[in-house]
Design a protein around this motif. Structure first.
Motif, PDB file in Angstrom:
ATOM      1  N   GLY A  57       0.832  -1.213   0.000  1.00  0.00           N
ATOM      2  CA  GLY A  57       0.000   0.000   0.000  1.00  0.00           C
ATOM      3  C   GLY A  57       0.859   1.252   0.000  1.00  0.00           C
ATOM      4  N   ALA A  58       1.895   1.260   0.845  1.00  0.00           N
ATOM      5  CA  ALA A  58       2.772   2.435   0.954  1.00  0.00           C
ATOM      6  C   ALA A  58       3.512   2.687  -0.361  1.00  0.00           C
ATOM      7  CB  ALA A  58       3.760   2.246   2.095  1.00  0.00           C
ATOM      8  N   LEU A  59       3.889   1.603  -1.049  1.00  0.00           N
ATOM      9  CA  LEU A  59       4.621   1.745  -2.323  1.00  0.00           C
ATOM     10  C   LEU A  59       3.668   1.932  -3.513  1.00  0.00           C
ATOM     11  CD1 LEU A  59       7.381  -0.962  -1.746  1.00  0.00           C
ATOM     12  CD2 LEU A  59       7.648   1.513  -1.628  1.00  0.00           C
ATOM     13  N   ARG A  60       2.391   2.000  -3.208  1.00  0.00           N
ATOM     14  CA  ARG A  60       1.347   2.235  -4.218  1.00  0.00           C
ATOM     15  C   ARG A  60       1.376   1.167  -5.319  1.00  0.00           C
ATOM     16  NH1 ARG A  60      -0.417   7.415  -2.852  1.00  0.00           N
ATOM     17  NH2 ARG A  60      -1.449   7.957  -4.798  1.00  0.00           N
ATOM     18  N   GLN A  61       1.657  -0.081  -4.888  1.00  0.00           N
ATOM     19  CA  GLN A  61       1.694  -1.184  -5.863  1.00  0.00           C
ATOM     20  C   GLN A  61       0.284  -1.514  -6.335  1.00  0.00           C
ATOM     21  OE1 GLN A  61       3.619  -4.535  -3.986  1.00  0.00           O
ATOM     22  NE2 GLN A  61       5.583  -3.502  -3.916  1.00  0.00           N
ATOM     23  N   ARG A  62       0.204  -1.993  -7.543  1.00  0.00           N
ATOM     24  CA  ARG A  62      -1.083  -2.384  -8.119  1.00  0.00           C
ATOM     25  C   ARG A  62      -1.655  -3.612  -7.384  1.00  0.00           C
ATOM     26  NH1 ARG A  62      -2.991  -2.494 -13.441  1.00  0.00           N
ATOM     27  NH2 ARG A  62      -4.201  -4.354 -13.790  1.00  0.00           N
ATOM     28  N   GLU A  63      -0.795  -4.626  -7.183  1.00  0.00           N
ATOM     29  CA  GLU A  63      -1.239  -5.828  -6.472  1.00  0.00           C
ATOM     30  C   GLU A  63      -0.133  -6.327  -5.548  1.00  0.00           C
ATOM     31  OE1 GLU A  63      -2.872  -8.724  -9.270  1.00  0.00           O
ATOM     32  OE2 GLU A  63      -4.744  -7.584  -9.375  1.00  0.00           O
ATOM     33  N   VAL A  64      -0.534  -6.969  -4.466  1.00  0.00           N
ATOM     34  CA  VAL A  64       0.411  -7.618  -3.548  1.00  0.00           C
ATOM     35  C   VAL A  64       0.102  -9.109  -3.597  1.00  0.00           C
ATOM     36  CG1 VAL A  64       0.891  -7.984  -1.077  1.00  0.00           C
ATOM     37  CG2 VAL A  64       0.655  -5.656  -1.964  1.00  0.00           C
ATOM     38  N   TYR A  65       1.149  -9.939  -3.672  1.00  0.00           N
ATOM     39  CA  TYR A  65       0.936 -11.384  -3.661  1.00  0.00           C
ATOM     40  C   TYR A  65       1.650 -11.953  -2.450  1.00  0.00           C
ATOM     41  CZ  TYR A  65       0.061 -10.067  -8.476  1.00  0.00           C
ATOM     42  OH  TYR A  65      -0.392  -9.427  -9.595  1.00  0.00           O
ATOM     43  N   TYR A  66       0.902 -12.647  -1.590  1.00  0.00           N
ATOM     44  CA  TYR A  66       1.544 -13.232  -0.412  1.00  0.00           C
ATOM     45  C   TYR A  66       0.998 -14.646  -0.215  1.00  0.00           C
ATOM     46  CZ  TYR A  66       3.422 -14.032   4.164  1.00  0.00           C
ATOM     47  OH  TYR A  66       4.118 -14.572   5.211  1.00  0.00           O
ATOM     48  N   THR A  67       1.853 -15.691  -0.276  1.00  0.00           N
ATOM     49  CA  THR A  67       3.279 -15.589  -0.515  1.00  0.00           C
ATOM     50  C   THR A  67       3.557 -15.490  -2.017  1.00  0.00           C
ATOM     51  OG1 THR A  67       3.390 -17.999  -0.497  1.00  0.00           O
ATOM     52  CG2 THR A  67       3.908 -16.893   1.541  1.00  0.00           C
ATOM     53  N   TYR A  68       4.537 -14.673  -2.354  1.00  0.00           N
ATOM     54  CA  TYR A  68       4.745 -14.203  -3.717  1.00  0.00           C
ATOM     55  C   TYR A  68       4.899 -15.332  -4.754  1.00  0.00           C
ATOM     56  CZ  TYR A  68       6.532 -11.462  -7.598  1.00  0.00           C
ATOM     57  OH  TYR A  68       6.705 -10.892  -8.825  1.00  0.00           O
ATOM     58  N   ALA A  69       5.859 -16.233  -4.519  1.00  0.00           N
ATOM     59  CA  ALA A  69       6.188 -17.224  -5.552  1.00  0.00           C
ATOM     60  C   ALA A  69       4.997 -18.151  -5.835  1.00  0.00           C
ATOM     61  CB  ALA A  69       7.408 -18.028  -5.129  1.00  0.00           C
ATOM     62  N   THR A  70       4.358 -18.623  -4.776  1.00  0.00           N
ATOM     63  CA  THR A  70       3.233 -19.560  -4.955  1.00  0.00           C
ATOM     64  C   THR A  70       2.108 -18.893  -5.737  1.00  0.00           C
ATOM     65  OG1 THR A  70       3.756 -20.159  -2.688  1.00  0.00           O
ATOM     66  CG2 THR A  70       1.811 -21.195  -3.646  1.00  0.00           C
ATOM     67  N   ILE A  71       1.784 -17.664  -5.347  1.00  0.00           N
ATOM     68  CA  ILE A  71       0.640 -16.994  -5.985  1.00  0.00           C
ATOM     69  C   ILE A  71       0.967 -16.653  -7.443  1.00  0.00           C
ATOM     70  CG2 ILE A  71      -0.909 -14.984  -5.877  1.00  0.00           C
ATOM     71  CD1 ILE A  71      -1.303 -16.266  -3.307  1.00  0.00           C
ATOM     72  N   LYS A  72       2.172 -16.117  -7.688  1.00  0.00           N
ATOM     73  CA  LYS A  72       2.532 -15.734  -9.054  1.00  0.00           C
ATOM     74  C   LYS A  72       2.519 -16.962  -9.973  1.00  0.00           C
ATOM     75  CE  LYS A  72       3.788 -12.013 -10.640  1.00  0.00           C
ATOM     76  NZ  LYS A  72       2.892 -11.077 -11.363  1.00  0.00           N
ATOM     77  N   PHE A  73       3.064 -18.077  -9.455  1.00  0.00           N
ATOM     78  CA  PHE A  73       3.104 -19.292 -10.255  1.00  0.00           C
ATOM     79  C   PHE A  73       1.678 -19.777 -10.561  1.00  0.00           C
ATOM     80  CE2 PHE A  73       3.497 -23.996 -10.570  1.00  0.00           C
ATOM     81  CZ  PHE A  73       4.180 -24.018 -11.778  1.00  0.00           C
ATOM     82  N   SER A  74       0.805 -19.715  -9.543  1.00  0.00           N
ATOM     83  CA  SER A  74      -0.587 -20.159  -9.741  1.00  0.00           C
ATOM     84  C   SER A  74      -1.289 -19.279 -10.769  1.00  0.00           C
ATOM     85  CB  SER A  74      -1.367 -20.095  -8.426  1.00  0.00           C
ATOM     86  OG  SER A  74      -0.728 -20.871  -7.461  1.00  0.00           O
ATOM     87  N   LEU A  75      -1.023 -17.967 -10.726  1.00  0.00           N
ATOM     88  CA  LEU A  75      -1.694 -17.064 -11.672  1.00  0.00           C
ATOM     89  C   LEU A  75      -1.186 -17.291 -13.100  1.00  0.00           C
ATOM     90  CD1 LEU A  75      -1.998 -13.760  -9.588  1.00  0.00           C
ATOM     91  CD2 LEU A  75      -3.738 -15.504 -10.036  1.00  0.00           C
ATOM     92  N   LEU A  76       0.090 -17.635 -13.196  1.00  0.00           N
ATOM     93  CA  LEU A  76       0.663 -17.967 -14.510  1.00  0.00           C
ATOM     94  C   LEU A  76      -0.024 -19.219 -15.069  1.00  0.00           C
ATOM     95  CD1 LEU A  76       3.218 -16.553 -15.808  1.00  0.00           C
ATOM     96  CD2 LEU A  76       4.419 -18.672 -15.278  1.00  0.00           C
ATOM     97  N   LEU A  77      -0.177 -20.223 -14.208  1.00  0.00           N
ATOM     98  CA  LEU A  77      -0.859 -21.459 -14.623  1.00  0.00           C
ATOM     99  C   LEU A  77      -2.314 -21.171 -14.987  1.00  0.00           C
ATOM    100  CD1 LEU A  77       0.055 -24.472 -12.307  1.00  0.00           C
ATOM    101  CD2 LEU A  77       0.648 -24.117 -14.690  1.00  0.00           C
ATOM    102  N   ARG A  78      -2.964 -20.291 -14.201  1.00  0.00           N
ATOM    103  CA  ARG A  78      -4.370 -19.967 -14.475  1.00  0.00           C
ATOM    104  C   ARG A  78      -4.539 -19.456 -15.906  1.00  0.00           C
ATOM    105  NH1 ARG A  78      -6.647 -14.396 -12.414  1.00  0.00           N
ATOM    106  NH2 ARG A  78      -5.003 -13.891 -13.887  1.00  0.00           N
ATOM    107  N   ASP A  79      -3.584 -18.615 -16.335  1.00  0.00           N
ATOM    108  CA  ASP A  79      -3.714 -18.003 -17.658  1.00  0.00           C
ATOM    109  C   ASP A  79      -3.285 -18.929 -18.790  1.00  0.00           C
ATOM    110  OD1 ASP A  79      -4.699 -15.799 -16.429  1.00  0.00           O
ATOM    111  OD2 ASP A  79      -2.794 -14.726 -16.361  1.00  0.00           O
TER     112      ASP A  79
END
Ligand code: NDP
Length: 287
Positions: free
Chosen positions: A243-265
């Motif tokens: 939020g402080a860095l004004r990021q578009r999205e936060v993924y926690y935990t990062y690697a698991t979520i990013k990998f899952s979203l890649l697979l989703r697409d």
């Protein structure tokens, strides 16, 4: 050869140009945290207190809120107050924002985190429950955002929306909850686009969380979900940083979520299959 090279240069430039998080970013900032009587919201309140923010926290249970406020003051909050009530009622959601205006004189960050209780099981067909959950988990977020816009425009502030992997991907046993979280993505991602078109200086950060070890999540799902939960304290800090860095999205935990979203697409059926393997159905039937 040139295209991947340019991509690498761009990626390097993007990451090196990113601002680093510093706790001072939150010092003296006026922040609302909803759902702060327990779980991730409570932990966010403690982090923000240590960073020296002015806090207005909310949930239904007065006694728990009082304890969290007392702890926040011990930890160094610039100020800490609470308002109790239920977010099933959009009038209460608007009231909380009005309180922030009166007590804090403005708002820098609106952290929308609360959720109403639901069940962890096969969808039972109860339409009334879906409607009620939409009121609490979605419409109150919309109502608070609308009420807070003038203050956030003035401060160039941030909206932080706590969502879930269940708001990006289909998971079983959380049908009504998942619907409310997908709704948040639609509303806030669309609103972000309009802010960009209208040069509205308010950031929107959508937080995509996996399984976190809060008491309520553990009670609902620990014996059924086979994935180990991540710690709520670290999760809370990652949300605040994003939020402080004004990021578009936060993924926690990062690697698991990013990998899952890649697979989703790229391989949605494979992801669905892998997700279905992560449940102990015998334990679900015992519930
Ligand atoms: P908790 O159940 O621990 O906390 C929920 C908070 O919301 C409490 O403060 C509760 O307080 C409040 N609340 C409940 N009902 C209402 C209501 N009707 N009106 C106002 N406040 C209410 O949740 P978590 O900390 O686990 O979750 C926090 C966020 O993280 C949620 O948005 C959730 O979807 C998300 N998330 C959590 C995951 C997890 O595994 N824990 C996974 C993915 C996302 P009170 O009862 O006093 O009102």
């Amino acid at each position: 050869i040139l295209i991947p090279f340019a991509g690498l240069v761009l990626a390097f430039w993007f990451y090196s140009a990113r601002e680093d998080f510093k706790p001072e970013m939150l010092k003296g900032k006026r922040v609302i945290v909803t759902g702060a009587s327990s779980g991730i919201g409570e932990q966010m309140a403690y982090h923000l207190a240590q960073m020296g923010s002015h806090l207005l926290i909310t949930a239904r249970t007065e006694a728990k809120l009082q304890k969290v406020v007392a702890r926040c003051l011990e930890l160094g909050a610039a100020s800490a107050r609470h308002v109790s009530g239920s977010m099933e009622d959009t009038a209460f959601a608007e009231h909380v924002v009005k309180e922030a205006e009166e007590l804090l004189g403005g708002l820098d960050m609106l952290i929308l985190n609360h959720i109403g209780s639901s069940y962890f099981h096969y969808f039972n067909g109860d339409v009334g429950h879906v409607r009620k959950l939409l009121e609490t988990n979605f419409l109150s977020y919309v109502a608070m955002t609308v009420s807070a816009l003038p203050m956030l425009k003035e401060s160039g502030g941030s909206i932080v929306v706590v969502s879930s992997m269940a708001g990006k991907v289909g998971f079983p046993f959380t049908v009504p909850y998942s619907a409310t979280k997908f709704a948040l993505d639609g509303f806030f991602s669309s609103l972000r686009q309009e802010f960009a078109l209208q040069n509205t200086n308010i950031s929107i950060t959508l937080c995509i969380l996996g399984f976190i070890n809060t008491d309520s999540a553990m009670k609902a799902a620990a014996d059924v979900v086979l994935i180990p939960p991540a710690p709520k304290e670290e999760c809370a800090l990652e949300i605040i940083k994003g939020g402080a860095l004004r990021q578009r999205e936060v993924y926690y935990t990062y690697a698991t979520i990013k990998f899952s979203l890649l697979l989703r697409d790229w391989a949605a059926d494979l992801l669905d299959y892998l997700i279905r393997r992560e449940y102990n159905l015998e334990n679900l039937e015992k519930k």
